[in-house]
Design a protein around this motif. Sequence first.
Motif, PDB file in Angstrom:
ATOM      1  N   GLN A  73     -31.589  -0.616  90.874  1.00 23.88           N
ATOM      2  CA  GLN A  73     -30.231  -0.319  90.413  1.00 23.88           C
ATOM      3  C   GLN A  73     -29.951   1.184  90.346  1.00 23.88           C
ATOM      4  OE1 GLN A  73     -27.950  -2.747  89.894  1.00 23.88           O
ATOM      5  NE2 GLN A  73     -26.420  -1.177  89.575  1.00 23.88           N
ATOM      6  N   ASP A  74     -30.913   1.963  89.866  1.00 24.03           N
ATOM      7  CA  ASP A  74     -30.679   3.404  89.702  1.00 24.03           C
ATOM      8  C   ASP A  74     -30.708   4.178  91.027  1.00 24.03           C
ATOM      9  OD1 ASP A  74     -33.406   2.957  89.950  1.00 24.03           O
ATOM     10  OD2 ASP A  74     -33.958   4.600  88.615  1.00 24.03           O
ATOM     11  N   THR A  75     -31.129   3.544  92.115  1.00 24.06           N
ATOM     12  CA  THR A  75     -31.138   4.221  93.422  1.00 24.06           C
ATOM     13  C   THR A  75     -30.161   3.568  94.399  1.00 24.06           C
ATOM     14  OG1 THR A  75     -32.938   2.830  94.263  1.00 24.06           O
ATOM     15  CG2 THR A  75     -33.554   4.896  93.167  1.00 24.06           C
ATOM     16  N   ARG A  76     -29.353   2.658  93.916  1.00 23.78           N
ATOM     17  CA  ARG A  76     -28.463   1.884  94.786  1.00 23.78           C
ATOM     18  C   ARG A  76     -27.147   2.632  95.010  1.00 23.78           C
ATOM     19  NH1 ARG A  76     -27.415  -3.911  92.684  1.00 23.78           N
ATOM     20  NH2 ARG A  76     -29.669  -3.883  92.635  1.00 23.78           N
ATOM     21  N   SER A  77     -27.165   3.611  95.898  1.00 25.35           N
ATOM     22  CA  SER A  77     -25.932   4.325  96.239  1.00 25.35           C
ATOM     23  C   SER A  77     -25.747   4.286  97.754  1.00 25.35           C
ATOM     24  CB  SER A  77     -25.973   5.774  95.746  1.00 25.35           C
ATOM     25  OG  SER A  77     -27.038   6.465  96.343  1.00 25.35           O
ATOM     26  N   SER A  78     -24.501   4.237  98.170  1.00 21.61           N
ATOM     27  CA  SER A  78     -24.207   4.139  99.600  1.00 21.61           C
ATOM     28  C   SER A  78     -24.561   5.448 100.300  1.00 21.61           C
ATOM     29  CB  SER A  78     -22.739   3.791  99.820  1.00 21.61           C
ATOM     30  OG  SER A  78     -21.925   4.806  99.279  1.00 21.61           O
ATOM     31  N   GLU A  79     -24.748   5.344 101.615  1.00 18.74           N
ATOM     32  CA  GLU A  79     -25.053   6.516 102.433  1.00 18.74           C
ATOM     33  C   GLU A  79     -24.072   6.592 103.578  1.00 18.74           C
ATOM     34  OE1 GLU A  79     -28.676   7.948 103.322  1.00 18.74           O
ATOM     35  OE2 GLU A  79     -29.649   7.260 101.503  1.00 18.74           O
TER      36      GLU A  79
END
Length: 109
Positions: free
Chosen positions: A92-98
Motif C-alpha cells: 500500500q505505501d509503495t502503490r503509486s502510478s508511474e
Amino acid sequence: LSPMLSNIHIMRLGADLYPFYAIRRMQKILLGLDYYHYWKQRASGGIYDADAGAARHDVGQEFDLRIDWKMTRRLTATVEYGYFIPGDAYWQDTRSSEKVLSLSVSMVF
C-alpha cells in the motif's frame, strides 16, 4: 514500460492506425494505443520488484500511446507515453502510478 519477466502473465490489447492517410505529407504518421494487464502466476511468488511483494495476483495495468513518423525510408521518429497503475500485489505505501515519456529516432542501415 518493460517489466522483468518471472512469475508473470501479460495480456495485451492494442490498435494501430494511420489517421492522416488522406493528407499526403502526413500519410506516414501512425498512432498506436495499447493496454496491458499484468498478473502473477503464483500470488506468493516474486516478480523481481520488491515493491510488488504482497501475496496478491494483480500486478497492475498499463496504457501506452505511441506516435510513429516514418520520415524517410530509413528514418523513423517515435514519441511514446506510458502510464502504469499498480495493483494489489504492490504494498500500500509503495502503490503509486508511474508515467514515462520517451522520444526516439531509429535509423535502419
